[in-house]
Design an enzyme around this catalytic site. Structure first.
Site, PDB file in Angstrom:
ATOM      1  N   TRP A   1       0.834  -1.223   0.000  1.00  0.00           N
ATOM      2  CA  TRP A   1       0.000   0.000   0.000  1.00  0.00           C
ATOM      3  C   TRP A   1       0.859   1.259   0.000  1.00  0.00           C
ATOM      4  CZ3 TRP A   1      -1.744   3.130   4.631  1.00  0.00           C
ATOM      5  CH2 TRP A   1      -2.720   4.078   4.278  1.00  0.00           C
TER       6      TRP A   1
ATOM      7  N   ASP B   1       1.176  -9.031   0.405  1.00  0.00           N
ATOM      8  CA  ASP B   1      -0.191  -8.508   0.455  1.00  0.00           C
ATOM      9  C   ASP B   1      -0.435  -7.440  -0.609  1.00  0.00           C
ATOM     10  OD1 ASP B   1      -2.769  -8.340   1.944  1.00  0.00           O
ATOM     11  OD2 ASP B   1      -2.125  -6.268   2.239  1.00  0.00           O
TER      12      ASP B   1
ATOM     13  N   TYR C   1      -4.856  -0.680  -4.699  1.00  0.00           N
ATOM     14  CA  TYR C   1      -3.560  -0.046  -4.426  1.00  0.00           C
ATOM     15  C   TYR C   1      -2.982   0.543  -5.714  1.00  0.00           C
ATOM     16  CZ  TYR C   1      -3.645  -2.325   0.188  1.00  0.00           C
ATOM     17  OH  TYR C   1      -3.980  -2.736   1.455  1.00  0.00           O
TER      18      TYR C   1
ATOM     19  N   TRP D   1      -2.482  -4.755   9.755  1.00  0.00           N
ATOM     20  CA  TRP D   1      -1.858  -3.691   8.958  1.00  0.00           C
ATOM     21  C   TRP D   1      -1.439  -2.481   9.780  1.00  0.00           C
ATOM     22  CZ3 TRP D   1      -4.524   1.042   8.318  1.00  0.00           C
ATOM     23  CH2 TRP D   1      -5.915   1.039   8.435  1.00  0.00           C
TER      24      TRP D   1
ATOM     25  N   PRO E   1       1.514  -1.705  11.355  1.00  0.00           N
ATOM     26  CA  PRO E   1       2.098  -1.944  12.686  1.00  0.00           C
ATOM     27  C   PRO E   1       2.872  -0.731  13.209  1.00  0.00           C
ATOM     28  CG  PRO E   1       3.332  -3.111  10.977  1.00  0.00           C
ATOM     29  CD  PRO E   1       2.066  -2.616  10.339  1.00  0.00           C
TER      30      PRO E   1
ATOM     31  N   LYS F   1      10.606   8.318  13.967  1.00  0.00           N
ATOM     32  CA  LYS F   1      11.326   9.318  13.162  1.00  0.00           C
ATOM     33  C   LYS F   1      10.703  10.703  13.195  1.00  0.00           C
ATOM     34  CE  LYS F   1       9.441   7.802   8.720  1.00  0.00           C
ATOM     35  NZ  LYS F   1       9.821   7.148   7.483  1.00  0.00           N
TER      36      LYS F   1
ATOM     37  N   ARG G   1       5.657   9.038   3.331  1.00  0.00           N
ATOM     38  CA  ARG G   1       4.277   8.938   2.829  1.00  0.00           C
ATOM     39  C   ARG G   1       3.387  10.066   3.358  1.00  0.00           C
ATOM     40  NH1 ARG G   1       1.564   3.636   5.536  1.00  0.00           N
ATOM     41  NH2 ARG G   1       3.100   2.660   4.212  1.00  0.00           N
TER      42      ARG G   1
ATOM     43  N   GLU H   1      15.776  -3.689   8.754  1.00  0.00           N
ATOM     44  CA  GLU H   1      15.694  -3.500  10.203  1.00  0.00           C
ATOM     45  C   GLU H   1      14.457  -4.213  10.782  1.00  0.00           C
ATOM     46  OE1 GLU H   1      15.862   0.540  11.642  1.00  0.00           O
ATOM     47  OE2 GLU H   1      16.163  -0.410  13.594  1.00  0.00           O
TER      48      GLU H   1
HETATM   49  P1  NDP Z   1       3.365   0.640   8.665  1.00  0.00           P
HETATM   50  O1  NDP Z   1       2.434   1.297   9.601  1.00  0.00           O
HETATM   51  O2  NDP Z   1       4.406  -0.229   9.273  1.00  0.00           O
HETATM   52  O3  NDP Z   1       4.023   1.760   7.779  1.00  0.00           O
HETATM   53  C1  NDP Z   1       5.053   1.452   6.880  1.00  0.00           C
HETATM   54  C2  NDP Z   1       5.764   2.733   6.520  1.00  0.00           C
HETATM   55  O4  NDP Z   1       6.449   3.260   7.669  1.00  0.00           O
HETATM   56  C3  NDP Z   1       6.855   2.515   5.483  1.00  0.00           C
HETATM   57  O5  NDP Z   1       6.349   2.477   4.175  1.00  0.00           O
HETATM   58  C4  NDP Z   1       7.758   3.703   5.747  1.00  0.00           C
HETATM   59  O6  NDP Z   1       7.108   4.844   5.192  1.00  0.00           O
HETATM   60  C5  NDP Z   1       7.730   3.763   7.277  1.00  0.00           C
HETATM   61  N1  NDP Z   1       8.749   2.887   7.894  1.00  0.00           N
HETATM   62  C6  NDP Z   1       8.746   1.529   7.929  1.00  0.00           C
HETATM   63  N2  NDP Z   1       9.825   1.062   8.583  1.00  0.00           N
HETATM   64  C7  NDP Z   1      10.530   2.139   8.986  1.00  0.00           C
HETATM   65  C8  NDP Z   1      11.740   2.286   9.701  1.00  0.00           C
HETATM   66  N3  NDP Z   1      12.419   1.232  10.142  1.00  0.00           N
HETATM   67  N4  NDP Z   1      12.191   3.537   9.937  1.00  0.00           N
HETATM   68  C9  NDP Z   1      11.503   4.621   9.494  1.00  0.00           C
HETATM   69  N5  NDP Z   1      10.357   4.549   8.793  1.00  0.00           N
HETATM   70  C10 NDP Z   1       9.860   3.305   8.545  1.00  0.00           C
HETATM   71  O7  NDP Z   1       2.581  -0.303   7.646  1.00  0.00           O
HETATM   72  P2  NDP Z   1       1.638   0.069   6.378  1.00  0.00           P
HETATM   73  O8  NDP Z   1       0.720   1.172   6.718  1.00  0.00           O
HETATM   74  O9  NDP Z   1       2.490   0.190   5.169  1.00  0.00           O
HETATM   75  O10 NDP Z   1       0.783  -1.264   6.298  1.00  0.00           O
HETATM   76  C11 NDP Z   1       1.418  -2.490   5.938  1.00  0.00           C
HETATM   77  C12 NDP Z   1       0.614  -3.173   4.868  1.00  0.00           C
HETATM   78  O11 NDP Z   1      -0.679  -3.469   5.359  1.00  0.00           O
HETATM   79  C13 NDP Z   1       0.343  -2.355   3.594  1.00  0.00           C
HETATM   80  O12 NDP Z   1       1.439  -2.352   2.725  1.00  0.00           O
HETATM   81  C14 NDP Z   1      -0.840  -3.089   3.038  1.00  0.00           C
HETATM   82  O13 NDP Z   1      -0.426  -4.256   2.366  1.00  0.00           O
HETATM   83  C15 NDP Z   1      -1.610  -3.435   4.296  1.00  0.00           C
HETATM   84  N6  NDP Z   1      -2.675  -2.441   4.581  1.00  0.00           N
HETATM   85  C16 NDP Z   1      -3.972  -2.861   4.557  1.00  0.00           C
HETATM   86  C17 NDP Z   1      -5.009  -1.995   4.780  1.00  0.00           C
HETATM   87  C18 NDP Z   1      -6.401  -2.491   4.742  1.00  0.00           C
HETATM   88  O14 NDP Z   1      -7.339  -1.689   4.753  1.00  0.00           O
HETATM   89  N7  NDP Z   1      -6.614  -3.792   4.679  1.00  0.00           N
HETATM   90  C19 NDP Z   1      -4.769  -0.550   5.041  1.00  0.00           C
HETATM   91  C20 NDP Z   1      -3.366  -0.207   5.100  1.00  0.00           C
HETATM   92  C21 NDP Z   1      -2.379  -1.133   4.893  1.00  0.00           C
HETATM   93  P3  NDP Z   1       7.853   6.219   4.854  1.00  0.00           P
HETATM   94  O15 NDP Z   1       9.292   5.917   4.534  1.00  0.00           O
HETATM   95  O16 NDP Z   1       7.083   6.761   3.720  1.00  0.00           O
HETATM   96  O17 NDP Z   1       7.711   7.042   6.086  1.00  0.00           O
END
Ligand code: NDP
Length: 327
Positions: free
Chosen positions: A21, A49, A54, A209, A211, A220, A230, A295
């Site tokens: 996503w 996933d 998306y 989703w 986490p 950060k 994002r 990480e």
């Molecule tokens: P997170 O809440 O874990 O967010 C991930 C984002 O956090 C990354 O893309 C990055 O974004 C940032 N991030 C991740 N790791 C780190 C780190 N170590 N240090 C700093 N920034 C970090 O999960 P998502 O919201 O992406 O959700 C995970 C998955 O769940 C999605 O990809 C999707 O497949 C699913 N999902 C399902 C939904 C549903 O309605 N069923 C809704 C939402 C998600 P950035 O670098 O841009 O800050």
């Protein structure tokens, strides 16, 4: 990698999985997406996933091309999609959970992902314009045709899930196996309270989703305002406003202190906290950079550090533990 049963089903899913996503087909290049999937797979992740909605279907196209190029054994991984929001072209019968869209949506996802079947297929949201019977029958048809192996829901209420289970039971159909809810230190109500009886009585699995609450729980934003994220993408002000709410940042700063005392990074602590809940079948990770995934993917290492004392310290910071009534 640890593998967990998807609820009471026989399916083994890696405790950490990878989602797409806002990243695949949007925020990151196809090359980074390729590197993320390779890193995940090499570390034992077996679940990727996705959803028709998306990036308007582009996330599935990118993932499909990568899966095709890898030549990984089809038996070695699970791939999902979700139906409801429609792909690139929207229209009255191109969204929702009618039989027409559930079946045509599945065909579209199979085409974009270049696979013969989806392992997991989710109803991305409940559809109040379609009788639940129609959706349950449509899912059962896809199961019988071998186009999907397990079906589930995402962000449905417990009452709606129960209704689907009931319809399936009454008609000798296969009901929902899993739900995909948001779950993290800041959002707990559905998974810890509302679904409690669904876990106990029906063995519902969960693929959770966000986490890291869209990056807030990586820490950060605690003392900085990074803009290559994002939360600064065009059109995502709504997500930025929810995520960077003052009370979230205040909690994140205190969680960082716990991570420091444990000698682990904050994202690893936040992911491990989700994994600690045994009703979580898999935590779906998101990443915009390969280093982030590198990480987060070792978060299982932090689980043994989450003693009762550490969990209590975190509860005192979070102050949001749902109360389950005991009658
Ligand atoms: P997170 O809440 O874990 O967010 C991930 C984002 O956090 C990354 O893309 C990055 O974004 C940032 N991030 C991740 N790791 C780190 C780190 N170590 N240090 C700093 N920034 C970090 O999960 P998502 O919201 O992406 O959700 C995970 C998955 O769940 C999605 O990809 C999707 O497949 C699913 N999902 C399902 C939904 C549903 O309605 N069923 C809704 C939402 C998600 P950035 O670098 O841009 O800050």
């Amino acid at each position: 990698m640890e593998y967990r049963r998807l609820g009471k089903s026989g399916l083994q899913v890696s405790a950490l999985s990878l989602g797409s996503w806002l990243t695949f087909g949007k925020q990151i290049t196809d090359d980074v997406a390729d590197q993320l999937m390779s890193l995940a797979y090499e570390n034992g992740v077996n679940f990727f996933d996705n959803a028709e909605g998306y990036a308007g279907g582009k996330a599935e196209e990118v993932m499909g091309k990568i899966l095709k190029s890898k030549n990984w054994d089809r038996e070695s991984y699970l791939v999902s999609s979700k139906v409801f929001f429609g792909a690139e072209v929207k229209g009255p019968n191109r969204v929702g959970l009618s039989r027409k869209h559930v079946i045509e949506g599945c065909h579209g996802s199979l085409r974009r992902l270049q696979v013969d079947y989806l392992d997991l297929y989710f109803c991305h949201r409940p559809d109040r314009n379609t009788p639940i019977e129609e959706t349950v029958w449509a899912m059962n048809t896809l199961l019988q045709q071998g186009k999907i192996l397990y079906w589930g829901t995402s962000e449905w209420s417990a009452a709606e899930i129960l209704q689907a289970i009931k319809v399936a039971k009454e008609n000798h159909l296969i009901g929902p196996t899993m739900e995909q809810p948001q779950y993290n230190m800041l959002v707990r109500e559905k998974l810890e309270k509302e679904y409690d009886l669904l876990f106990q009585d029906y063995g519902l699995g969960t693929t959770i989703w966000s986490p890291l609450a869209s990056g807030v729980l990586s820490g950060k934003y605690n003392n900085a305002n990074p803009t290559d994220t994002r939360l600064h993408l065009e059109g995502l002000d709504w997500l930025k406003n929810i995520s960077l709410a003052e009370q979230n940042l205040a909690k994140a700063k205190k969680i960082q202190e716990v991570a420091n005392d444990l000698g682990v990074s904050m994202p690893k602590l936040a992911v491990a906290w989700c994994l600690k809940n045994r009703n979580v079948s898999t935590v779906i990770l998101g990443a915009s950079k390969v280093e982030q995934l590198r990480e987060n993917i070792t978060a299982v290492e932090v689980l043994p550090l989450l003693s009762d004392e550490v969990m209590s310290r975190l509860e005192a910071i979070l102050e949001n533990k749902p109360v389950i009534p005991s009658y």
